[in-house]
Design a protein around this motif. Structure first.
Motif, PDB file in Angstrom:
ATOM      1  N   GLY A  47       0.934  -1.174  -0.229  1.00 60.08           N
ATOM      2  CA  GLY A  47      -0.151  -0.033  -0.006  1.00 60.08           C
ATOM      3  C   GLY A  47       0.939   1.408   0.021  1.00 60.08           C
ATOM      4  N   TRP A  48       1.870   1.291   0.812  1.00 57.47           N
ATOM      5  CA  TRP A  48       2.771   2.359   0.989  1.00 57.47           C
ATOM      6  C   TRP A  48       3.754   2.711  -0.266  1.00 57.47           C
ATOM      7  N   LEU A  49       4.039   1.508  -0.832  1.00 52.52           N
ATOM      8  CA  LEU A  49       4.861   1.485  -2.074  1.00 52.52           C
ATOM      9  C   LEU A  49       3.919   2.412  -3.200  1.00 52.52           C
ATOM     10  N   ILE A  50       2.738   1.954  -3.312  1.00 55.11           N
ATOM     11  CA  ILE A  50       1.926   2.724  -4.331  1.00 55.11           C
ATOM     12  C   ILE A  50       1.716   3.956  -4.051  1.00 55.11           C
ATOM     13  N   ALA A  51       1.554   4.138  -2.718  1.00 55.88           N
ATOM     14  CA  ALA A  51       1.199   5.637  -2.157  1.00 55.88           C
ATOM     15  C   ALA A  51       2.334   6.576  -2.543  1.00 55.88           C
ATOM     16  N   VAL A  52       3.609   6.154  -2.247  1.00 60.81           N
ATOM     17  CA  VAL A  52       4.869   6.943  -2.553  1.00 60.81           C
ATOM     18  C   VAL A  52       4.982   7.230  -3.919  1.00 60.81           C
ATOM     19  N   TRP A 202      -0.446 -11.798  -4.699  1.00 56.82           N
ATOM     20  CA  TRP A 202      -1.295 -10.624  -4.354  1.00 56.82           C
ATOM     21  C   TRP A 202      -1.852 -10.535  -3.134  1.00 56.82           C
ATOM     22  N   THR A 203      -2.499 -11.605  -2.718  1.00 57.43           N
ATOM     23  CA  THR A 203      -3.133 -11.813  -1.421  1.00 57.43           C
ATOM     24  C   THR A 203      -2.250 -11.514  -0.443  1.00 57.43           C
ATOM     25  N   ALA A 204      -0.992 -12.234  -0.209  1.00 55.82           N
ATOM     26  CA  ALA A 204      -0.021 -11.975   0.816  1.00 55.82           C
ATOM     27  C   ALA A 204       0.442 -10.437   0.815  1.00 55.82           C
ATOM     28  N   TRP A 206      -1.025  -7.847  -0.315  1.00 60.08           N
ATOM     29  CA  TRP A 206      -1.882  -6.681  -0.069  1.00 60.08           C
ATOM     30  C   TRP A 206      -2.884  -6.949   1.298  1.00 60.08           C
ATOM     31  N   THR A 207      -2.482  -8.037   1.897  1.00 58.08           N
ATOM     32  CA  THR A 207      -2.910  -8.399   3.496  1.00 58.08           C
ATOM     33  C   THR A 207      -2.124  -7.220   4.332  1.00 58.08           C
ATOM     34  N   ASN A 208      -2.902  -6.501   4.979  1.00 58.52           N
ATOM     35  CA  ASN A 208      -2.257  -5.526   6.005  1.00 58.52           C
ATOM     36  C   ASN A 208      -1.040  -4.797   5.017  1.00 58.52           C
ATOM     37  N   ALA A 209      -1.833  -4.042   3.986  1.00 56.57           N
ATOM     38  CA  ALA A 209      -1.072  -3.553   3.028  1.00 56.57           C
ATOM     39  C   ALA A 209      -0.517  -2.024   3.349  1.00 56.57           C
ATOM     40  N   TRP A 210      -1.253  -1.591   4.547  1.00 58.58           N
ATOM     41  CA  TRP A 210      -0.965  -0.183   5.052  1.00 58.58           C
ATOM     42  C   TRP A 210      -0.027  -0.346   6.513  1.00 58.58           C
ATOM     43  N   ASP A 211       0.592  -1.409   6.677  1.00 61.34           N
ATOM     44  CA  ASP A 211       1.484  -1.566   7.865  1.00 61.34           C
ATOM     45  C   ASP A 211       2.784  -0.662   7.336  1.00 61.34           C
ATOM     46  N   THR A 287       3.836  -5.959  -7.607  1.00 63.56           N
ATOM     47  CA  THR A 287       3.172  -6.683  -6.478  1.00 63.56           C
ATOM     48  C   THR A 287       2.414  -7.825  -6.627  1.00 63.56           C
ATOM     49  N   SER A 288       1.916  -8.074  -8.170  1.00 64.63           N
ATOM     50  CA  SER A 288       1.309  -9.001  -8.558  1.00 64.63           C
ATOM     51  C   SER A 288       2.028 -10.358  -8.846  1.00 64.63           C
ATOM     52  N   VAL A 289       3.302 -10.101  -9.083  1.00 72.32           N
ATOM     53  CA  VAL A 289       4.152 -11.221  -9.305  1.00 72.32           C
ATOM     54  C   VAL A 289       5.266 -11.549  -8.396  1.00 72.32           C
ATOM     55  N   LEU A 290       5.537 -10.530  -7.730  1.00 74.01           N
ATOM     56  CA  LEU A 290       6.830 -10.899  -6.786  1.00 74.01           C
ATOM     57  C   LEU A 290       6.538 -10.840  -5.163  1.00 74.01           C
ATOM     58  N   PRO A 291       6.747 -11.663  -4.278  1.00 73.83           N
ATOM     59  CA  PRO A 291       6.428 -11.211  -2.862  1.00 73.83           C
ATOM     60  C   PRO A 291       7.452  -9.914  -2.454  1.00 73.83           C
ATOM     61  N   LEU A 292       6.863  -9.388  -1.495  1.00 73.05           N
ATOM     62  CA  LEU A 292       7.575  -8.112  -1.132  1.00 73.05           C
ATOM     63  C   LEU A 292       9.160  -8.416  -0.773  1.00 73.05           C
ATOM     64  N   GLN A 293       9.183  -9.557  -0.232  1.00 70.49           N
ATOM     65  CA  GLN A 293      10.679  -9.908   0.377  1.00 70.49           C
ATOM     66  C   GLN A 293      11.456 -10.039  -0.894  1.00 70.49           C
ATOM     67  N   GLU A 294      10.960 -10.592  -2.071  1.00 71.95           N
ATOM     68  CA  GLU A 294      11.708 -10.714  -3.212  1.00 71.95           C
ATOM     69  C   GLU A 294      11.942  -9.320  -3.793  1.00 71.95           C
ATOM     70  N   ILE A 295      11.128  -8.245  -3.887  1.00 75.60           N
ATOM     71  CA  ILE A 295      11.039  -6.899  -4.195  1.00 75.60           C
ATOM     72  C   ILE A 295      12.271  -6.271  -3.388  1.00 75.60           C
ATOM     73  N   ALA A 296      12.389  -6.313  -2.094  1.00 76.32           N
ATOM     74  CA  ALA A 296      13.220  -5.878  -1.329  1.00 76.32           C
ATOM     75  C   ALA A 296      14.648  -6.331  -1.609  1.00 76.32           C
ATOM     76  N   ASN A 297      14.714  -7.867  -1.920  1.00 72.89           N
ATOM     77  CA  ASN A 297      16.069  -8.699  -2.066  1.00 72.89           C
ATOM     78  C   ASN A 297      16.580  -8.748  -3.600  1.00 72.89           C
ATOM     79  N   ALA A 298      15.787  -7.964  -4.324  1.00 72.34           N
ATOM     80  CA  ALA A 298      16.113  -7.900  -5.843  1.00 72.34           C
ATOM     81  C   ALA A 298      17.692  -7.987  -5.827  1.00 72.34           C
TER      82      ALA A 298
END
Length: 484
Positions: A47-52, A202-204, A206-211, A287-298
């Motif tokens: 959520g905050w990724l898209i917000a930025v 996607w579900t993982a 966007w669950t708690n997407a605004w933490d 965010t639809s194809v990569l878990p957040l951890q994989e985005i952070a660790n690319a």
């Protein structure tokens, strides 16, 4: 038939499509393929990724439609330098022009050139940054390394500079062709990404997407207080704002636009709107194809490479490499084409090297182009251009804020001036941008002083340079009077 030429000697050869492609092409470099990794590490949620990116898009669009009024009032080469000079004084205009030459434009050209060479190495490993062509020691234990990647970036900058010295027509053909190609490629990547979207990912995501929390590379998280969260958002905006910068390039070449009162403002709006849609859509796709951890660790923060590998398989790396080469090639062409027009206008005011205020037989400021080329090549060699770009982020936004405040000043100072186009949403939208821009600068000063203070120092160095230039102008005028 008489040539369509401005009073300054520049030819009106650029239309609305050319202007829009210059805006979009100058904005889209390598940032959208990379910076989302750092943003996720800072804010930790989809959520905050898209917000930025939405905040950045809102700021960019608001600034662009506000600049439309200024571009219609002052439809000549120089863009933001002219707006600041007219709203405030020559000193403020010069400080922008100085910062623009010292690091903003030349540093961006260098960074984009090296980004091109890094991804070129995917296709031809011999030009990798790991291939050191020669090195030598200096100051005792310090070593200077010159890599094949640096050589490629320098050759690219020289080639594009040479093409642009032969007239604006060649530059506009490259700009339009490469920008359309990369827009189509990016839309294609986004569409295929959504087709290959993974429901569980996607579900993982966007669950708690605004933490709001820091997401470390080892998978651990650090919860943030509200104050620390604001700092994390400000730090994230550094990357997204840099990725969305250079949208004002078309204002620098207003002297070469057909019907600049109309087409410059429209180009600003259409170009920034297209890029904002692409940037937000690309990050939703990530965010639809990569878990957040994989985005952070690319690997090396190359989020687009990781996403493309999921979408297209192993060939995805090569596809992204080609896309980024096309993107950075077109981006650098736009930066090179537009930048020299600022030095040209400054020279006309006696505030830059005199020869940069002359045009060659193709009606372009050739001397300014080569001067810009030389400094950009030096920054390629320095290896510090990336740090300089980070440092200048605050300075860039300060000048954007000052320019938009200039709209209010000019409404009072020159109420009678013709305004073929007025800032959309005035006075509310420009005011919102000013508040958001100041908030970004304050947060950056508090939480990331290493980004801001050196950038301010670069600007302040321009003050004594301005007064030296002003004294030289006075001395020249006195000599002219004595001769006459």
């Amino acid at each position: 038939m008489k040539e369509n030429t401005s009073s300054s000697g520049m030819k009106h050869e650029l239309g609305l499509l050319d202007g829009t492609m210059l805006v979009a092409g100058s904005m889209i470099g390598s940032g959208i393929f990379i910076v989302s990794a750092d943003i996720i590490r800072n804010v930790g949620s989809a959520g905050w990724l898209i917000a930025v990116w939405l905040i950045t898009g809102f700021m960019t669009l608001t600034a662009a439609v506000s600049y439309g009024e200024l571009s219609a009032m002052f439809p000549k080469a120089g863009g933001q330098y002219v707006y600041l000079k007219e709203a405030y004084n020559k000193l403020i205009g010069f400080l922008y022009g100085w910062s623009f030459f010292a690091v903003i434009q030349t540093g961006t050209i260098a960074a984009v050139g090296v980004a091109f060479s890094k991804f070129f190495a995917y296709l031809w490993p011999a030009v990798s940054e790991d291939n050191i062509l020669f090195s030598f020691n200096y100051w005792g234990d310090k070593t200077f390394n010159f890599s094949a990647a640096q050589l490629v970036s320098i050759i690219l900058i020289i080639l594009l500079t040479y093409i642009n010295t032969k007239g604006v027509k060649g530059g506009k053909i490259i700009q339009t062709t490469f920008t359309i190609t990369k827009l189509v490629s990016l839309f294609g990547l986004i569409i295929f990404g959504f087709i290959m979207a993974k429901g569980d990912v996607w579900t993982a995501n966007w669950t708690n997407a605004w933490d709001l929390h820091n997401l470390n590379k080892d998978g651990s998280t650090v919860n943030l207080t509200m104050v620390a969260g604001l700092g994390a958002i400000a730090a994230s905006l550094v990357g997204s704002i840099f990725s969305s910068d250079s949208w004002n390039s078309v204002t620098f070449i207003a002297g070469e636009m057909k019907n600049p009162q109309r087409n410059v403002g429209l180009s600003l709006f259409l170009g920034t709107l297209i890029v904002t849609i692409i940037y937000v859509a690309a990050n939703v796709m990530y965010t639809s194809v990569l878990p957040l951890q994989e985005i952070a660790n690319a690997e090396k923060d190359r989020v687009a490479v990781a996403a493309s590998t999921v979408i297209f398989g192993n060939i995805g790396t090569l596809l992204i490499a080609l896309m980024i080469m096309i993107s950075t090639f077109g981006c650098n062409n736009g930066l090179i084409l537009a930048g020299a027009r600022v030095y040209y206008t400054m020279a006309k005011d006696g505030l830059f090297f005199k020869k940069t205020g002359t045009l060659n037989k193709f009606s372009v400021p050739e001397y300014g182009l080569w001067l810009q080329c030389g400094l950009a090549c030096i920054l390629c060699l320095s290896g510090t251009y990336g740090n300089l770009l980070d440092m200048i982020s605050l300075v860039v936004v300060i000048f954007y804020v000052l320019t938009i405040i200039g709209i209010y000043i000019l409404r009072v100072k020159r109420p009678e001036a013709p305004r073929p186009y007025k800032a959309f949403g005035y006075p509310v939208l420009p005011a919102i941008y000013v508040v958001m821009g100041i908030a970004f600068c304050v947060l950056l000063l508090i939480y990331k002083p290493e980004y801001s203070l050196p950038g301010l120092i670069i600007v302040l160095i321009g003050i004594p340079i301005y007064y030296i230039a002003k004294r030289n102008i006075k001395e020249d005028d006195e000599k002219t009077e004595l001769v006459s």
